[in-house]
Design an enzyme around this catalytic site. Sequence first.
Site, PDB file in Angstrom:
ATOM      1  N   GLY A 196       0.802  -1.216   0.000  1.00 28.44           N
ATOM      2  CA  GLY A 196       0.000   0.000   0.000  1.00 28.44           C
ATOM      3  C   GLY A 196       0.835   1.266   0.000  1.00 28.44           C
ATOM      4  CG  ASP A 237       4.670   1.182   5.254  1.00 26.95           C
ATOM      5  OD1 ASP A 237       5.647   1.940   5.155  1.00 26.95           O
ATOM      6  OD2 ASP A 237       4.513   0.383   6.200  1.00 26.95           O
TER       7      ASP A 237
HETATM    8  N1  APR Z   1      -0.810   7.503  -2.308  1.00 31.52           N
HETATM    9  C1  APR Z   1      -1.952   7.701  -1.620  1.00 31.52           C
HETATM   10  N2  APR Z   1      -2.721   6.691  -1.152  1.00 31.52           N
HETATM   11  C2  APR Z   1      -2.309   5.429  -1.396  1.00 31.52           C
HETATM   12  C3  APR Z   1      -1.124   5.127  -2.099  1.00 31.52           C
HETATM   13  C4  APR Z   1      -0.350   6.232  -2.574  1.00 31.52           C
HETATM   14  N3  APR Z   1       0.786   6.068  -3.246  1.00 31.52           N
HETATM   15  N4  APR Z   1      -0.999   3.775  -2.169  1.00 31.52           N
HETATM   16  C5  APR Z   1      -2.073   3.251  -1.549  1.00 31.52           C
HETATM   17  N5  APR Z   1      -2.877   4.237  -1.079  1.00 31.52           N
HETATM   18  C6  APR Z   1      -4.145   4.174  -0.356  1.00 31.52           C
HETATM   19  C7  APR Z   1      -4.926   2.876  -0.397  1.00 31.52           C
HETATM   20  O1  APR Z   1      -5.654   2.779  -1.612  1.00 31.52           O
HETATM   21  C8  APR Z   1      -5.844   3.029   0.814  1.00 31.52           C
HETATM   22  O2  APR Z   1      -7.015   3.786   0.479  1.00 31.52           O
HETATM   23  O3  APR Z   1      -3.900   4.346   1.038  1.00 31.52           O
HETATM   24  C9  APR Z   1      -5.014   3.860   1.785  1.00 31.52           C
HETATM   25  C10 APR Z   1      -4.480   3.104   2.987  1.00 31.52           C
HETATM   26  O4  APR Z   1      -4.222   1.758   2.640  1.00 31.52           O
HETATM   27  P1  APR Z   1      -2.978   0.930   3.199  1.00 31.52           P
HETATM   28  O5  APR Z   1      -1.717   1.450   2.591  1.00 31.52           O
HETATM   29  O6  APR Z   1      -3.292  -0.500   3.030  1.00 31.52           O
HETATM   30  O7  APR Z   1      -2.902   1.346   4.774  1.00 31.52           O
HETATM   31  P2  APR Z   1      -3.697   0.756   6.069  1.00 31.52           P
HETATM   32  O8  APR Z   1      -5.042   0.275   5.768  1.00 31.52           O
HETATM   33  O9  APR Z   1      -3.517   1.795   7.129  1.00 31.52           O
HETATM   34  O10 APR Z   1      -2.846  -0.528   6.449  1.00 31.52           O
HETATM   35  C11 APR Z   1      -1.560  -0.385   6.992  1.00 31.52           C
HETATM   36  O11 APR Z   1      -0.579  -1.913   5.433  1.00 31.52           O
HETATM   37  O12 APR Z   1       1.170  -1.581   3.970  1.00 31.52           O
HETATM   38  C12 APR Z   1       0.809  -2.048   5.210  1.00 31.52           C
HETATM   39  O13 APR Z   1       2.780  -1.645   6.517  1.00 31.52           O
HETATM   40  C13 APR Z   1       1.439  -1.254   6.337  1.00 31.52           C
HETATM   41  O14 APR Z   1       0.880  -2.964   7.888  1.00 31.52           O
HETATM   42  C14 APR Z   1       0.547  -1.655   7.456  1.00 31.52           C
HETATM   43  C15 APR Z   1      -0.814  -1.681   6.819  1.00 31.52           C
END
Ligand code: APR
Length: 183
Positions: free
Chosen positions: A40, A42
Site C-alpha cells: 500500500g 507504506d
Molecule cells: N498515495 C496515496 N494513497 C495510497 C497510495 C499512494 N501512493 N498507495 C495506496 N494508497 C491508499 C490505499 O488505496 C488506501 O485507500 O492508502 C489507503 C491506505 O491503505 P494501506 O496502505 O493499506 O494502509 P492501512 O489500511 O492503514 O494498512 C496499513 O498496510 O502496507 C501495510 O505496513 C502497512 O501494515 C501496514 C498496513
Amino acid sequence: MSTIWHTGHATIEIHQGDITRQQVDAIVNAANARLAGGGGVDGAIHRAGGPAIMAETRQKYPHGCPTGSAVISGAGDLPARFVLHAVGPVWNGGGHGEAEQLTSVHQRCLELARDNQCHSIAFPAISCGVYGYPIDQAAGIAMQVAGRWGQQNTAPSLIQFVLFSSDVLEHFRNAANQILENV
Ligand code: APR
C-alpha cells in the site's frame, strides 16, 4: 481536481493522487506498529523515498510505534521534508477503541507537523486499505480532527487528503461537505 474548504486558520484540500509526489512539508505514511514497511502507501513511500527512511526509523524507533500514535523521520528522496509514520487501528468491528485510535493518530500527526514547523501536511486514508476500516466512518473522523485542528491551531495551515482511488475520494468529499461547515 481539488476540493477546498476553509476552517478557522486552515485550508483543507481533498484530491485524488499519489501521496509520494506531494510538494508539502510532511507526508503521512500508513505504517504498522513495528515500522517494518509493507504494501500500500507504506510500500510506495519507502520505494520512492529510498532506504534512508527505514535506516532512520530503525535507529530512532527500534521498538516501533504504538497503534494510535505516530513518529517522524526525514523523507529521503521524496519532495517532502518529513514522513510521519502513523499507525492506524486494524478494524475489528468497531468495539475495540478503533475510533479513538484513528482520532488520536490524526491528531498526533498534526501535532508533530506543528512542532516541526510544517506549514503543510498530506494524509492518505489511514487504515482504509489492508486495515479494513469502513471508509465513510474513517473519512468522518479525519474531517472532524482536521476541522477542529484548524479552529484551534495556526499551523499546519494547509491540510491535504490525498486519496488514491475515486471511491475513497468520494467518501472523503462527502464527509467534508457534512462536517466542515459545522465544526
Ligand atoms: N498515495 C496515496 N494513497 C495510497 C497510495 C499512494 N501512493 N498507495 C495506496 N494508497 C491508499 C490505499 O488505496 C488506501 O485507500 O492508502 C489507503 C491506505 O491503505 P494501506 O496502505 O493499506 O494502509 P492501512 O489500511 O492503514 O494498512 C496499513 O498496510 O502496507 C501495510 O505496513 C502497512 O501494515 C501496514 C498496513
